[in-house]
Design a protein around this motif. Sequence first.
Motif, mmCIF file in Angstrom:
data_model
loop_
_atom_site.group_PDB
_atom_site.id
_atom_site.type_symbol
_atom_site.label_atom_id
_atom_site.label_comp_id
_atom_site.label_asym_id
_atom_site.label_seq_id
_atom_site.Cartn_x
_atom_site.Cartn_y
_atom_site.Cartn_z
ATOM 1 N N LEU A 71 12.976 -4.289 7.456
ATOM 2 C CA LEU A 71 13.570 -5.568 7.849
ATOM 3 C C LEU A 71 13.937 -6.340 6.587
ATOM 4 O O LEU A 71 13.103 -6.520 5.693
ATOM 5 N N ALA A 72 15.172 -6.798 6.518
ATOM 6 C CA ALA A 72 15.668 -7.454 5.308
ATOM 7 C C ALA A 72 16.591 -8.615 5.633
ATOM 8 O O ALA A 72 17.130 -8.715 6.739
ATOM 9 N N ASP A 73 16.773 -9.467 4.640
ATOM 10 C CA ASP A 73 17.795 -10.520 4.661
ATOM 11 C C ASP A 73 17.669 -11.469 5.856
ATOM 12 O O ASP A 73 18.672 -11.914 6.414
ATOM 13 N N VAL A 74 16.457 -11.802 6.219
ATOM 14 C CA VAL A 74 16.219 -12.697 7.361
ATOM 15 C C VAL A 74 16.403 -14.138 6.898
ATOM 16 O O VAL A 74 15.789 -14.569 5.923
ATOM 17 N N PHE A 75 17.245 -14.885 7.615
ATOM 18 C CA PHE A 75 17.380 -16.311 7.304
ATOM 19 C C PHE A 75 17.899 -17.087 8.506
ATOM 20 O O PHE A 75 18.545 -16.548 9.398
ATOM 21 N N MET A 105 7.542 -0.021 10.509
ATOM 22 C CA MET A 105 8.532 -1.051 10.202
ATOM 23 C C MET A 105 7.919 -1.898 9.092
ATOM 24 O O MET A 105 6.789 -2.355 9.216
ATOM 25 N N VAL A 106 8.647 -2.067 8.007
ATOM 26 C CA VAL A 106 8.130 -2.799 6.856
ATOM 27 C C VAL A 106 9.099 -3.905 6.450
ATOM 28 O O VAL A 106 10.262 -3.923 6.868
ATOM 29 N N LEU A 107 8.602 -4.792 5.621
ATOM 30 C CA LEU A 107 9.421 -5.850 5.047
ATOM 31 C C LEU A 107 8.751 -6.331 3.781
ATOM 32 O O LEU A 107 7.588 -5.999 3.520
ATOM 33 N N ALA A 108 9.472 -7.105 3.017
ATOM 34 C CA ALA A 108 8.921 -7.772 1.844
ATOM 35 C C ALA A 108 9.247 -9.250 1.984
ATOM 36 O O ALA A 108 10.372 -9.611 2.350
ATOM 37 N N THR A 109 8.256 -10.103 1.730
ATOM 38 C CA THR A 109 8.480 -11.536 1.785
ATOM 39 C C THR A 109 7.631 -12.224 0.737
ATOM 40 O O THR A 109 6.521 -11.786 0.440
ATOM 41 N N GLY A 120 2.985 -8.854 14.510
ATOM 42 C CA GLY A 120 2.298 -7.604 14.243
ATOM 43 C C GLY A 120 2.368 -7.088 12.822
ATOM 44 O O GLY A 120 1.734 -6.082 12.503
ATOM 45 N N PHE A 121 3.116 -7.727 11.954
ATOM 46 C CA PHE A 121 3.171 -7.283 10.558
ATOM 47 C C PHE A 121 1.870 -7.676 9.864
ATOM 48 O O PHE A 121 1.318 -8.739 10.109
#
Length: 144
Positions: A71-75, A105-109, A120-121
């Motif tokens: 998951l990326a570029d969330v705004f 499912m991964v993301l970076a924040t 759930g992350f």
Amino acid sequence: MKGYRISTNHEDLDFEVIYQFISQSYWAMGIPRATLRKAIDNSFCFGVFENGGKQVGFARLITDRATFAYLADVFVVEAHRGKGLSKWLVESIVSHPDVQGLRRMVLATRDAHGLYAQYGFKGIENPEILMQIWQPDIYSAQNA
């Protein structure tokens, strides 16, 4: 959500709104237009729109839709924050039929851990198994 809709149709996306936000973000400052266009074209995208059609939010999944997603570029643009749109967007993503059954499912924040934890992350277990090639200044180098 009243007054808004979410679409996964690429034709609904307003590239200018997306580029204006992401090219100024801490995670992709200075990203070239062509690079972002290619990223969007090759991703499963979610746009948040006012009922009048103006885009006010965005997220994209880099995914095979079978085993893995990033998951990326969330705004959500600042003028529309505080209305629950980011929660609705993340809920719409993780519950979308095309990403059910994924193994990971991964993301970076840097600053939204609380938001993502609601869906759930959690921190990476066994981070020692993960590796990366990370070039945080790649867009600066391309513009030099």
